[in-house]
Design a protein around this motif. Structure first.
Motif, PDB file in Angstrom:
ATOM      1  N   LEU A   1      -5.897   3.128 -16.086  1.00  0.00           N
ATOM      2  CA  LEU A   1      -6.313   2.598 -14.684  1.00  0.00           C
ATOM      3  C   LEU A   1      -5.388   2.580 -13.814  1.00  0.00           C
ATOM      4  O   LEU A   1      -5.271   3.047 -12.635  1.00  0.00           O
ATOM      5  CB  LEU A   1      -6.785   0.952 -14.728  1.00  0.00           C
ATOM      6  CG  LEU A   1      -7.967   0.679 -15.195  1.00  0.00           C
ATOM      7  CD1 LEU A   1      -8.248  -0.851 -15.523  1.00  0.00           C
ATOM      8  CD2 LEU A   1      -8.980   1.251 -14.357  1.00  0.00           C
ATOM      9  N   LYS A   2      -3.932   2.404 -14.495  1.00  0.00           N
ATOM     10  CA  LYS A   2      -2.710   2.565 -13.695  1.00  0.00           C
ATOM     11  C   LYS A   2      -2.812   4.299 -13.205  1.00  0.00           C
ATOM     12  O   LYS A   2      -2.156   4.321 -12.095  1.00  0.00           O
ATOM     13  CB  LYS A   2      -1.525   2.405 -14.477  1.00  0.00           C
ATOM     14  CG  LYS A   2      -1.342   0.814 -14.667  1.00  0.00           C
ATOM     15  CD  LYS A   2      -0.005   0.725 -15.303  1.00  0.00           C
ATOM     16  CE  LYS A   2       0.405  -0.976 -15.563  1.00  0.00           C
ATOM     17  NZ  LYS A   2       1.546  -1.402 -16.506  1.00  0.00           N
ATOM     18  N   ARG A   3      -3.077   5.020 -14.118  1.00  0.00           N
ATOM     19  CA  ARG A   3      -2.844   6.305 -13.577  1.00  0.00           C
ATOM     20  C   ARG A   3      -3.840   6.766 -12.576  1.00  0.00           C
ATOM     21  O   ARG A   3      -3.445   7.496 -11.437  1.00  0.00           O
ATOM     22  CB  ARG A   3      -3.005   7.284 -14.939  1.00  0.00           C
ATOM     23  CG  ARG A   3      -1.899   7.459 -15.732  1.00  0.00           C
ATOM     24  CD  ARG A   3      -2.141   8.420 -16.906  1.00  0.00           C
ATOM     25  NE  ARG A   3      -3.105   8.167 -17.788  1.00  0.00           N
ATOM     26  CZ  ARG A   3      -3.076   7.772 -19.123  1.00  0.00           C
ATOM     27  NH1 ARG A   3      -1.754   7.270 -19.308  1.00  0.00           N
ATOM     28  NH2 ARG A   3      -3.877   7.380 -19.806  1.00  0.00           N
ATOM     29  N   MET A   4      -5.066   5.870 -12.661  1.00  0.00           N
ATOM     30  CA  MET A   4      -6.074   6.267 -11.784  1.00  0.00           C
ATOM     31  C   MET A   4      -5.559   5.773 -10.366  1.00  0.00           C
ATOM     32  O   MET A   4      -5.748   6.410  -9.254  1.00  0.00           O
ATOM     33  CB  MET A   4      -7.362   5.732 -11.984  1.00  0.00           C
ATOM     34  CG  MET A   4      -8.193   6.334 -13.365  1.00  0.00           C
ATOM     35  SD  MET A   4      -9.564   5.319 -13.743  1.00  0.00           S
ATOM     36  CE  MET A   4     -10.604   5.624 -12.603  1.00  0.00           C
ATOM     37  N   LEU A   5      -5.047   4.655 -10.496  1.00  0.00           N
ATOM     38  CA  LEU A   5      -4.454   4.108  -9.245  1.00  0.00           C
ATOM     39  C   LEU A   5      -3.425   4.753  -8.402  1.00  0.00           C
ATOM     40  O   LEU A   5      -3.255   5.048  -7.353  1.00  0.00           O
ATOM     41  CB  LEU A   5      -3.998   2.595  -9.524  1.00  0.00           C
ATOM     42  CG  LEU A   5      -3.288   1.664  -8.229  1.00  0.00           C
ATOM     43  CD1 LEU A   5      -4.336   1.559  -7.165  1.00  0.00           C
ATOM     44  CD2 LEU A   5      -2.832   0.427  -8.868  1.00  0.00           C
ATOM     45  N   LEU A   6      -2.539   5.533  -9.332  1.00  0.00           N
ATOM     46  CA  LEU A   6      -1.583   6.334  -8.889  1.00  0.00           C
ATOM     47  C   LEU A   6      -1.958   7.403  -8.345  1.00  0.00           C
ATOM     48  O   LEU A   6      -1.892   8.018  -7.025  1.00  0.00           O
ATOM     49  CB  LEU A   6      -0.573   6.722 -10.091  1.00  0.00           C
ATOM     50  CG  LEU A   6       0.628   7.628  -9.635  1.00  0.00           C
ATOM     51  CD1 LEU A   6       1.709   6.997  -8.421  1.00  0.00           C
ATOM     52  CD2 LEU A   6       1.506   8.153 -10.888  1.00  0.00           C
TER      53      LEU A   6
ATOM     54  N   SER B   1      -5.077   7.680  -6.803  1.00  0.00           N
ATOM     55  CA  SER B   1      -5.657   7.422  -5.694  1.00  0.00           C
ATOM     56  C   SER B   1      -4.828   7.162  -4.555  1.00  0.00           C
ATOM     57  O   SER B   1      -5.108   7.516  -3.447  1.00  0.00           O
ATOM     58  CB  SER B   1      -6.485   5.822  -5.958  1.00  0.00           C
ATOM     59  OG  SER B   1      -7.307   6.073  -6.973  1.00  0.00           O
ATOM     60  N   VAL B   2      -3.646   6.445  -4.886  1.00  0.00           N
ATOM     61  CA  VAL B   2      -2.636   6.315  -3.834  1.00  0.00           C
ATOM     62  C   VAL B   2      -2.141   7.815  -3.288  1.00  0.00           C
ATOM     63  O   VAL B   2      -2.109   7.890  -1.860  1.00  0.00           O
ATOM     64  CB  VAL B   2      -1.319   5.570  -4.457  1.00  0.00           C
ATOM     65  CG1 VAL B   2      -0.223   5.521  -3.427  1.00  0.00           C
ATOM     66  CG2 VAL B   2      -1.880   4.098  -4.596  1.00  0.00           C
ATOM     67  N   ILE B   3      -1.967   8.472  -4.271  1.00  0.00           N
ATOM     68  CA  ILE B   3      -1.580  10.000  -3.955  1.00  0.00           C
ATOM     69  C   ILE B   3      -2.331  10.743  -2.913  1.00  0.00           C
ATOM     70  O   ILE B   3      -2.084  11.311  -2.084  1.00  0.00           O
ATOM     71  CB  ILE B   3      -1.067  10.961  -5.084  1.00  0.00           C
ATOM     72  CG1 ILE B   3       0.229  10.287  -5.907  1.00  0.00           C
ATOM     73  CG2 ILE B   3      -0.949  12.330  -4.501  1.00  0.00           C
ATOM     74  CD1 ILE B   3       0.422  11.081  -6.968  1.00  0.00           C
ATOM     75  N   LEU B   4      -3.765  10.588  -3.316  1.00  0.00           N
ATOM     76  CA  LEU B   4      -4.842  11.096  -2.729  1.00  0.00           C
ATOM     77  C   LEU B   4      -4.882  10.566  -1.349  1.00  0.00           C
ATOM     78  O   LEU B   4      -5.032  11.289  -0.146  1.00  0.00           O
ATOM     79  CB  LEU B   4      -6.069  10.925  -3.315  1.00  0.00           C
ATOM     80  CG  LEU B   4      -6.268  11.992  -4.505  1.00  0.00           C
ATOM     81  CD1 LEU B   4      -7.681  11.549  -5.423  1.00  0.00           C
ATOM     82  CD2 LEU B   4      -6.550  13.308  -4.336  1.00  0.00           C
ATOM     83  N   ILE B   5      -4.805   9.376  -1.081  1.00  0.00           N
ATOM     84  CA  ILE B   5      -4.752   8.531   0.269  1.00  0.00           C
ATOM     85  C   ILE B   5      -3.646   9.123   1.154  1.00  0.00           C
ATOM     86  O   ILE B   5      -3.989   9.267   2.379  1.00  0.00           O
ATOM     87  CB  ILE B   5      -4.677   6.850  -0.149  1.00  0.00           C
ATOM     88  CG1 ILE B   5      -6.065   6.518  -0.748  1.00  0.00           C
ATOM     89  CG2 ILE B   5      -4.514   6.371   1.304  1.00  0.00           C
ATOM     90  CD1 ILE B   5      -5.956   5.069  -1.103  1.00  0.00           C
ATOM     91  N   VAL B   6      -2.349   9.038   0.454  1.00  0.00           N
ATOM     92  CA  VAL B   6      -1.080   9.593   1.330  1.00  0.00           C
ATOM     93  C   VAL B   6      -1.707  10.981   1.757  1.00  0.00           C
ATOM     94  O   VAL B   6      -1.386  11.231   3.233  1.00  0.00           O
ATOM     95  CB  VAL B   6      -0.037   9.415   0.756  1.00  0.00           C
ATOM     96  CG1 VAL B   6       1.244  10.111   0.942  1.00  0.00           C
ATOM     97  CG2 VAL B   6       0.431   8.207   0.076  1.00  0.00           C
ATOM     98  N   LEU B   7      -2.022  11.825   0.925  1.00  0.00           N
ATOM     99  CA  LEU B   7      -2.356  13.353   1.594  1.00  0.00           C
ATOM    100  C   LEU B   7      -3.314  13.160   2.386  1.00  0.00           C
ATOM    101  O   LEU B   7      -3.410  14.100   3.462  1.00  0.00           O
ATOM    102  CB  LEU B   7      -2.832  13.926  -0.026  1.00  0.00           C
ATOM    103  CG  LEU B   7      -1.695  14.531  -0.956  1.00  0.00           C
ATOM    104  CD1 LEU B   7      -2.264  15.114  -2.205  1.00  0.00           C
ATOM    105  CD2 LEU B   7      -0.420  15.079  -0.150  1.00  0.00           C
TER     106      LEU B   7
END
Length: 502
Positions: free
Chosen positions: A455-460, A462-468
């Motif tokens: 879940l932590k990896r998926m959250l990370l 997701s955050v990277i995708l949102i920033v991009l």
């Protein structure tokens, strides 16, 4: 029917002829139990023919390869004593109930399994144990594979595990599969099951049935179906050893004896234990063992445990011998010896490299035997010959194993000693259940930890995708604004030029 009987006879004859002419691939030969089945069980040979649509040569090839695999895998030698008992007890794979065709269900509870969380070779042996057990219980009748995929996710989809299951049906257990029932498969696993379908032979594809709570009743009676499947049964899985299912004898009495095979293929009858070590303590005991529980601890690079043996007689010379249910796992030093009257010695038991300590020792047993002897000066070879020549009558002490890292091991021992005086047999069983629960809790803890990491990896991600995505949107808006300004500027310039011309 006459034609089938003739084909069975031909298959048997061709196999035995090939065995005489070519010999088995393994120099030690095929397992005697498999050869006996070929010679005496028409039904087993008929299954090979049915599996291959009565093509004799294909059936012969499959029969030969099956016997070769069974010998190499050690299928006939699998027992509860050499399996990972915690794998059998955690409920990932088990048998319960039957389908509407009267075929036993072999259930795979997918949400309890995470790829890589178990030693795969040991998991394979547990699956084969269930296949062999269901064959014995059902007299070779087909079984249905039931994938309970409720609440399962991508982390629970182990393609290697599924491929192994299918391979057993396809290659080594002929005409053994009735249905593949897939209960509440998540949509995210659709692509994976398309791959799985490609592993099945064409005639097995129609056996796949995708079901949910509303239509499971077409294949499993609601009275048998678990409540979690939408049925009425309140069954909760608890592993029951095969020998305990058939405890009732012909006269209706319960036989609690259980066979435990120690090293050197010497079967001993193990009575239900009332203490940790199940010692034979009586007024005529000659040998004392301390402690009554063999505790393993890590010392340096080795995992070892020690026991002290004492000759408690004042006038007898004793010879002792130690056997184990798992000689491949342990090295006993010394395993035989001589004790003079009142003499004491320490025996060290070392866990061999390659074997895991946690969860492994609960099923292992040690048998300490002693006999009085007249010659106290026997050589090691003479001592070995002495034990080979003696028959029954040795004093026996049985020891179970535990891991020494448990902080409350002394509390458990004290509790066991107290309970044994009041409750007898129930004490040891409850203690075994306690250790089993601890092992299952550790497995679930590891599973939860792995899921949290995922879940932590998926959250990370997701955050990277949102920033991009935000950067892309800002970039696109900036280009649009600049283009709009340029178009507006060009429009104003064109108007000024037109005014000048006018």
């Amino acid at each position: 029917m006459e034609n089938q009987a003739q084909l069975v006879s031909d298959l048997r004859e061709k196999f035995l002829q090939k065995l005489d002419e070519e010999g088995p691939p393994d120099p030690s030969g095929f397992h005697p139990a498999d050869i006996a089945r070929i010679k005496n069980q028409d039904d087993w040979l008929r299954r090979f023919l049915e599996h291959n649509d009565f093509r004799l040569e294909d059936s012969l090839k499959m029969l030969w390869e099956t016997c070769e695999w069974r010998k190499k895998f050690g299928t006939n030698d699998i027992t509860l004593e050499n399996l990972r008992r915690d794998y059998l007890e955690d409920g990932v794979c088990f048998s319960y109930g039957q389908d509407k065709d009267g075929r036993k269900l072999f259930i795979v509870k997918s949400k309890l399994h995470v790829k890589g969380s178990r030693e795969f070779p040991e998991l394979q042996r547990c699956i084969v144990y269930w296949f062999e057990r269901l064959e014995r219980e059902g007299n070779g009748n087909q079984i249905s594979l039931f994938f309970d995929m409720a609440e399962a996710g991508l982390s629970n989809m182990d393609m290697e595990f599924t491929k192994y299951l299918i391979g057993l049906f396809k290659n080594y257990y002929p005409n053994y599969l009735n249905l593949i029932i897939i209960f509440e498969m998540p949509w995210v696993l659709n692509a994976a099951f398309k791959i799985i379908k490609s592993w099945l032979p064409a005639k097995a594809i129609p056996k796949i049935k995708f079901v949910n709570k509303s239509n499971l009743k077409e294949y499993v009676d609601p009275n048998i179906a678990l409540k979690s499947w939408g049925g009425k049964s309140e069954y909760t899985f608890t592993f029951v050893p095969e020998e305990q299912i058939n405890l009732n004898t012909s006269n209706g009495k319960v036989d609690n004896n259980k066979k435990v095979h120690f090293a050197e293929n010497s079967p001993m009858s193990e009575q239900p234990s009332s203490t940790f070590g199940d010692q034979q303590k009586n007024e005529e005991s000659m040998l004392a063992i301390e402690p009554e529980l063999l505790v393993f601890r890590k010392e340096g690079n080795e995992v070892m445990g020690t026991i002290s043996l004492k000759n408690i007689t004042s006038d007898k010379c004793l010879s002792y011998k130690i056997k184990t249910t798992s000689p491949e796992k342990f090295r006993v030093r010394p395993s035989t010896g001589i004790l003079m009257p009142s003499q004491q010695c320490v025996v060290t038991v070392v866990l061999q490299p390659g074997f895991s300590l946690r969860g492994l020792l609960q099923n292992d047993r040690f048998l300490v035997m002693c006999l009085p002897m007249t010659d106290a000066k026997m050589s090691p070879q003479e001592l070995t010959d002495f034990w080979k020549s003696v028959g029954k009558g040795a004093e026996e002490h049985r020891l179970v194993c535990r891991e020494g890292s448990l902080d409350n091991i002394e509390i458990l021992k004290s509790s066991a000693s107290y309970s044994s005086m009041s409750s007898g047999v129930a004490n040891d069983r409850s203690l075994e259940g306690l250790f089993s629960k601890i092992s299952r809790l550790e497995d679930r803890h590891n599973k939860l930890y792995n899921e949290i990491l995922a879940l932590k990896r998926m959250l990370l991600v997701s955050v990277i995708l949102i920033v991009l995505l935000s950067i892309c949107i800002c970039y696109i808006l900036r280009i649009d604004i600049r283009n709009s300004l340029e178009q507006e500027s060009h429009g104003m310039y064109d108007c000024d030029v037109q005014d000048i011309h006018n």
